[in-house]
Design a protein around this motif. Structure first.
Motif, mmCIF file in Angstrom:
data_model
loop_
_atom_site.group_PDB
_atom_site.id
_atom_site.type_symbol
_atom_site.label_atom_id
_atom_site.label_comp_id
_atom_site.label_asym_id
_atom_site.label_seq_id
_atom_site.Cartn_x
_atom_site.Cartn_y
_atom_site.Cartn_z
ATOM 1 N N ARG A 1 0.827 -1.200 0.000
ATOM 2 C CA ARG A 1 0.000 0.000 0.000
ATOM 3 C C ARG A 1 0.866 1.257 0.000
ATOM 4 N N SER A 2 1.957 1.231 0.766
ATOM 5 C CA SER A 2 2.871 2.386 0.793
ATOM 6 C C SER A 2 3.507 2.597 -0.573
ATOM 7 N N TRP A 3 3.885 1.491 -1.220
ATOM 8 C CA TRP A 3 4.507 1.614 -2.543
ATOM 9 C C TRP A 3 3.508 2.139 -3.559
ATOM 10 N N LEU A 4 2.269 1.692 -3.470
ATOM 11 C CA LEU A 4 1.242 2.162 -4.396
ATOM 12 C C LEU A 4 0.924 3.640 -4.179
ATOM 13 N N ILE A 5 0.922 4.072 -2.934
ATOM 14 C CA ILE A 5 0.770 5.507 -2.658
ATOM 15 C C ILE A 5 1.899 6.276 -3.325
ATOM 16 N N ASP A 6 3.102 5.729 -3.257
ATOM 17 C CA ASP A 6 4.260 6.383 -3.865
ATOM 18 C C ASP A 6 4.218 6.358 -5.389
ATOM 19 N N GLY A 7 3.221 5.675 -5.963
ATOM 20 C CA GLY A 7 3.085 5.680 -7.416
ATOM 21 C C GLY A 7 2.860 7.059 -7.985
ATOM 22 N N ARG A 8 2.493 8.014 -7.122
ATOM 23 C CA ARG A 8 2.354 9.403 -7.591
ATOM 24 C C ARG A 8 3.691 9.963 -8.087
ATOM 25 N N LYS A 9 4.795 9.257 -7.767
ATOM 26 C CA LYS A 9 6.103 9.696 -8.270
ATOM 27 C C LYS A 9 6.157 9.639 -9.791
ATOM 28 N N GLY A 10 5.211 8.903 -10.411
ATOM 29 C CA GLY A 10 5.167 8.877 -11.864
ATOM 30 C C GLY A 10 5.045 10.261 -12.466
ATOM 31 N N VAL A 11 4.379 11.174 -11.754
ATOM 32 C CA VAL A 11 4.255 12.555 -12.240
ATOM 33 C C VAL A 11 5.628 13.220 -12.284
ATOM 34 N N ASP A 12 6.457 12.958 -11.276
ATOM 35 C CA ASP A 12 7.812 13.515 -11.272
ATOM 36 C C ASP A 12 8.617 12.987 -12.456
ATOM 37 N N LEU B 1 12.126 3.224 -8.455
ATOM 38 C CA LEU B 1 10.882 2.546 -8.122
ATOM 39 C C LEU B 1 10.585 2.538 -6.625
ATOM 40 N N PHE B 2 11.630 2.413 -5.795
ATOM 41 C CA PHE B 2 11.384 2.123 -4.381
ATOM 42 C C PHE B 2 11.884 3.192 -3.405
ATOM 43 N N LEU B 3 12.567 4.213 -3.886
ATOM 44 C CA LEU B 3 12.918 5.301 -2.977
ATOM 45 C C LEU B 3 11.633 5.939 -2.469
#
Length: 390
Positions: free
Chosen positions: A62-73, A257-259
């Motif tokens: 769930r934490s990694w999926l939340i971090d999927g917003r990094k795709g915008v960066d 991917l994981f930072l």
């Protein structure tokens, strides 16, 4: 011609000026995939009526999926790179200088019509299925159409929440030609200057925290794209097409991917600053290896990955409304007791309708706008019809 080749030709982007870089479209695929997974997860978190006994076991997921917003960066770095490329060629190799008139016209004719169409559709549809009334929706629409929603309301568009990043893109487009002049500086000075700016901006941003998204909080990603364009045009004498740089590429890929992702407009922890310093540099280094290392280049230039990545603007504009409609049906059922299996199943079955809707929008709206001369052609055709009917 095979069916596969026909579909490929239908979806392929047409580039009249410059050269298509398939690896960049492949990187766009990575960015939109992360965003897609992030939004599927958001619906699970805030809209799903189901309970899962094993939810805590998958907190890491769930934490990694939340971090999927990094795709915008990731998109921001690509934007900085693509826009800087013709200026870098001019300043660093003596190529013909880009026309600013053509630059701004291209941004307007290429990106505005799909954005306006998506916004108008949401303006019509959104109040039908929510408590929002049309007068309020109209005010949000106007603010969104001039890319100033955050300035008027302090938050992203009420009609299309992903529009916040498109606002920042437009704000950068306006400033970009002036920022690109840094490429005129001597090599060592400009690269050290850009690097220094990327590393110091998070300290400034940590002292200017806001609930809304402003360019000042994300500009280092666009600047990282300028640095990438610099290295792409004036490549260092280091051979990156070797096995050990392939391994370095894997390490960088895992970092990207994981930072832990930092929302740079809302930094709350001291270590957020250091993550914010590292992330744009990791993206830039990985992108450079994709562009110069044969192994990574083949992966991201793979035809179907590149084709889907080439449609990322359409996917970005329509995927969230489509997911919202799909989830209203899907969440009536529960297919698995496990959170991970349920999420994976829903994410996979939504891919086909989301892609189908995106392809339709792409072919009807976005792809025609890829022709830089479409306004003139439309005007000539309209004028000819008017003459015939008069």
């Amino acid at each position: 011609m095979s069916l596969s080749q026909r579909i490929s030709n239908l979806l392929s982007r047409k580039i009249l000026h410059g050269k298509l870089i398939p690896e960049i479209d492949g990187l766009r695929f990575l960015a939109i995939l992360l965003v897609y997974l992030h939004h599927v997860h958001s619906f699970f978190e805030f809209s799903s009526p189901h309970q899962f006994d094993d939810l805590e076991q998958y907190n890491w997921l769930r934490s990694w999926l939340i971090d999927g917003r990094k795709g915008v960066d990731l998109f921001f770095v690509i934007s900085g790179f693509i826009l800087a490329l013709p200026f870098a060629k001019s300043y660093l190799t003596g190529a013909k200088a880009p026309s600013l008139k053509r630059y701004y016209k291209r941004r307007l004719t290429r990106l505005e019509p799909p954005y306006i169409m998506a916004m108008l559709v949401m303006f019509v549809v959104f109040p039908m299925f929510t408590t929002m009334d049309y007068p309020f929706a109209f005010r949000s629409l106007l603010a969104s159409l001039i890319y100033s929603h955050v300035f008027f309301y302090g938050v992203t568009s009420f009609l299309l929440s992903v529009a916040w990043s498109l606002e920042l893109e437009v704000h950068f487009y306006v400033l970009a030609p002036f920022l690109f002049k840094v490429l005129k500086l001597p090599t060592g000075l400009r690269r050290m200057g850009i690097l220094f700016l990327i590393l110091t901006l998070p300290f400034l941003q940590s002292n200017v925290q806001t609930p809304g998204f402003y360019l000042i909080h994300y500009i280092q990603f666009f600047i990282a794209g300028i640095l990438l364009a610099d290295f792409y045009i004036q490549k260092p004498k280091i051979k990156t097409d070797t096995w050990y740089f392939t391994i370095i590429g894997l390490i960088l890929f895992l970092i990207v991917l994981f930072l832990p992702h930092v929302r740079t407009h809302l930094m709350t922890e001291e270590h957020d600053i250091y993550y914010a310093m590292l992330f744009p540099l990791a993206i830039t280094a990985f992108y450079y290896l994709v562009l110069t290392n044969r192994f990574w280049g083949k992966i991201f230039a793979y035809r179907w990955i590149s084709l889907i990545g080439g449609m990322c603007y359409s996917i970005y504009l329509v995927h969230q409304p489509l997911l919202s409609a799909l989830m209203k049906v899907i969440f009536r059922f529960q297919f698995f007791d496990s959170y991970a299996l349920e999420f994976l199943f829903v994410a996979v079955i939504c891919i086909v309708p989301v892609l189908l809707g995106s392809v339709i929008f792409y072919l009807l709206i976005e792809k025609p706008c890829m022709d830089p001369e479409w306004p003139e052609k439309l005007w000539r055709k309209t004028k000819s019809i008017l003459v015939k009917t008069s």
